[in-house]
Design a protein around this motif. Structure first.
Motif, PDB file in Angstrom:
ATOM      1  N   MET A  34      -5.312   7.144  -8.075  1.00 21.87           N
ATOM      2  CA  MET A  34      -4.602   5.947  -8.068  1.00 21.87           C
ATOM      3  C   MET A  34      -3.222   6.423  -8.973  1.00 21.87           C
ATOM      4  O   MET A  34      -2.649   5.628  -8.002  1.00 21.87           O
ATOM      5  CB  MET A  34      -5.188   5.592  -9.677  1.00 21.87           C
ATOM      6  CG  MET A  34      -6.686   5.184  -9.742  1.00 21.87           C
ATOM      7  SD  MET A  34      -7.296   4.460 -11.203  1.00 21.87           S
ATOM      8  CE  MET A  34      -6.262   3.325 -12.092  1.00 21.87           C
ATOM      9  N   VAL A  36      -1.301   9.202  -7.268  1.00 29.57           N
ATOM     10  CA  VAL A  36      -0.475   9.186  -5.426  1.00 29.57           C
ATOM     11  C   VAL A  36      -1.006   8.423  -5.290  1.00 29.57           C
ATOM     12  O   VAL A  36       0.224   8.055  -3.763  1.00 29.57           O
ATOM     13  CB  VAL A  36      -1.049  11.038  -5.405  1.00 29.57           C
ATOM     14  CG1 VAL A  36      -0.147  12.038  -6.573  1.00 29.57           C
ATOM     15  CG2 VAL A  36      -2.241  11.216  -5.025  1.00 29.57           C
ATOM     16  N   SER A  37      -1.861   7.312  -5.124  1.00 33.89           N
ATOM     17  CA  SER A  37      -1.803   6.388  -3.740  1.00 33.89           C
ATOM     18  C   SER A  37      -0.889   5.517  -3.338  1.00 33.89           C
ATOM     19  O   SER A  37      -0.273   4.754  -4.505  1.00 33.89           O
ATOM     20  CB  SER A  37      -3.429   6.357  -3.877  1.00 33.89           C
ATOM     21  OG  SER A  37      -4.673   6.744  -3.283  1.00 33.89           O
ATOM     22  N   GLN A  38      -0.566   5.339  -2.992  1.00 32.20           N
ATOM     23  CA  GLN A  38       0.371   4.167  -2.659  1.00 32.20           C
ATOM     24  C   GLN A  38      -0.439   2.965  -1.301  1.00 32.20           C
ATOM     25  O   GLN A  38      -0.211   3.329   0.179  1.00 32.20           O
ATOM     26  CB  GLN A  38       2.534   4.445  -1.662  1.00 32.20           C
ATOM     27  CG  GLN A  38       2.821   5.425  -2.835  1.00 32.20           C
ATOM     28  CD  GLN A  38       4.220   6.009  -3.088  1.00 32.20           C
ATOM     29  OE1 GLN A  38       4.363   5.464  -1.750  1.00 32.20           O
ATOM     30  NE2 GLN A  38       4.625   7.009  -3.129  1.00 32.20           N
ATOM     31  N   PHE A  39       0.114   2.212  -1.472  1.00 35.89           N
ATOM     32  CA  PHE A  39      -0.543   0.766  -0.812  1.00 35.89           C
ATOM     33  C   PHE A  39       0.599   0.032   0.244  1.00 35.89           C
ATOM     34  O   PHE A  39       0.012  -0.985   0.654  1.00 35.89           O
ATOM     35  CB  PHE A  39      -1.092  -0.036  -1.867  1.00 35.89           C
ATOM     36  CG  PHE A  39      -2.816   0.814  -2.203  1.00 35.89           C
ATOM     37  CD1 PHE A  39      -3.404   0.979  -0.802  1.00 35.89           C
ATOM     38  CD2 PHE A  39      -3.234   1.362  -4.035  1.00 35.89           C
ATOM     39  CE1 PHE A  39      -5.122   1.198  -1.729  1.00 35.89           C
ATOM     40  CE2 PHE A  39      -3.800   1.981  -4.056  1.00 35.89           C
ATOM     41  CZ  PHE A  39      -4.943   1.816  -2.694  1.00 35.89           C
ATOM     42  N   GLN A  41       2.515  -1.868   2.300  1.00 34.94           N
ATOM     43  CA  GLN A  41       2.489  -2.177   4.106  1.00 34.94           C
ATOM     44  C   GLN A  41       4.238  -1.182   4.508  1.00 34.94           C
ATOM     45  O   GLN A  41       4.851  -2.513   4.149  1.00 34.94           O
ATOM     46  CB  GLN A  41       2.717  -3.153   4.315  1.00 34.94           C
ATOM     47  CG  GLN A  41       0.235  -3.146   3.965  1.00 34.94           C
ATOM     48  CD  GLN A  41      -0.048  -2.229   5.452  1.00 34.94           C
ATOM     49  OE1 GLN A  41      -0.127  -2.633   6.137  1.00 34.94           O
ATOM     50  NE2 GLN A  41      -1.192  -1.731   4.031  1.00 34.94           N
TER      51      GLN A  41
END
Lengths: 137, 135
Positions: A34, A36-39, A41
Motif C-alpha cells: 500500500m 510503495v505502489s503507485q497507480f 498512468q
C-alpha cells in the motif's frame, strides 16, 4: 477380554496451527504494498529539442510559437490562452511542410510548453520541436 | 462436590479465515496493479496532458525528476546540472532513453536545458512524462 483387545482407532493427537504469524506477515505485506505502489498512468510526450533550430527560427521553414510567462501562446501577432485553440489556429496558419518551433520566454513554466506540444501533435502536426534558445545553462 | 469451573466444550468457528482471505486478495491486487517506484518529492504536481495522445509509459532506463524550483533529482537524490552531461554520455553509450517527470510549475528553461544537454550527449529519445488532466 478387556486386557487383550487392541484399540485400532487410536486417537490422533490434534495439531493446532496458529494463524497469528501468518496474519502478521500478510498484514506487513499489505502495508508495504500500500505504501510503495503507485497507480498513476503516465504518458510520454516526446520533446527532444533540435539544436539547429536556435538560429533558424526566422526561416520560413519554421513557424515560431512563443509561450510567455503567463502561459499565453503567441504566433504571427496572434495570441491564444488555450493550447487546443492555439493548435487549431496554428494548423491553419501553417504552410505545407512547415515545421513548428515552440519557444519558451523567460519565466515561462513547463506546463504550457508541454500542453502546446501535445496539442499540436494531437492536431496532426508531426514536425513540432522545442526551441532550446536561451535554455542552455 | 460441585466443580466450580466447568470446561467450555462448545466449538467456536474460526472467524479469522475470511479476514486472511480478504487481506491476501488485497495484497495480490496491490502486487499486480501497482507499480513500485521511487517516491516523488512532496507537493509534486506532474505535468498534465489534455488528450490521450502519447504512448503509454514504459520503465525508462534513465529517469529524472525536476522539481518546482528546477532541482534535478535521480532516485530522490539531488544531482548537479553540471554533472548531467557525463551521466547522459554514459546513458547514450548504452542506448538508453531519457524520461523526465517535471513539476508542472518548473521553469521551462530548466527542463529544456536538461533536454538540450541530453541531446548534446547523444541521447536519441527524451520524453516528458504526463498524467491525464483533471476533468
Amino acid at each position: 477380554m478387556h486386557g487383550t483387545a487392541i484399540n485400532l482407532h487410536r486417537r490422533r493427537s490434534r495439531v493446532v496451527l496458529s494463524l497469528t504469524p501468518l496474519i502478521d506477515v500478510v498484514f506487513i505485506l499489505l502495508v508495504f504494498f500500500m505504501l510503495v505502489s503507485q497507480f498513476t498512468q503516465w504518458r510520454e510526450i516526446e520533446m527532444l529539442p533540435k539544436a539547429a533550430l536556435g538560429e533558424q527560427t526566422t526561416d520560413d521553414a519554421y513557424l515560431v510559437v512563443t509561450v510567455d510567462k503567463s502561459g499565453r501562446f503567441i504566433a504571427q501577432d496572434q495570441q491564444w490562452s488555450s493550447a487546443v485553440g492555439a493548435s487549431a489556429a496554428i494548423k491553419a496558419l501553417l504552410s505545407q511542410d512547415q515545421a513548428v518551433s515552440v519557444r519558451a520566454l523567460e519565466g515561462a513554466k513547463i506546463q504550457p510548453v508541454v500542453s502546446i506540444v501535445e496539442a499540436l501533435q494531437s492536431a496532426g502536426i508531426q514536425n513540432v520541436h522545442v526551441d532550446r534558445h536561451g535554455a542552455d545553462r | 462436590m460441585i466443580p466450580l469451573r466447568q470446561k467450555h466444550t462448545r466449538h467456536v468457528p474460526d472467524t479469522t479465515l475470511p479476514l486472511i482471505n480478504i487481506v491476501l486478495l488485497l495484497v495480490l491486487a496491490f502486487m499486480i496493479a501497482g507499480v513500485i517506484e521511487t517516491p516523488l518529492p512532496a507537493e509534486f504536481e506532474p505535468v498534465q496532458a489534455n488528450s490521450e495522445t502519447g504512448s503509454s509509459s514504459e520503465t525508462a532506463p534513465l529517469s529524472l525528476v525536476i522539481t518546482q524550483t528546477g532541482e534535478v533529482l535521480i532516485d530522490s537524490e539531488q544531482v548537479k546540472v553540471s554533472d548531467l552531461h557525463e551521466l547522459f554520455k554514459m546513458s547514450s553509450e548504452q542506448e538508453m532513453h531519457l524520461s523526465i517527470k517535471a513539476d508542472s510549475r518548473a521553469p521551462a528553461a530548466d527542463v529544456i536545458g536538461v533536454l538540450a544537454k541530453a541531446e548534446d550527449a547523444g541521447i536519441k529519445k527524451a520524453v516528458v512524462m504526463t498524467i491525464g488532466a483533471d476533468k
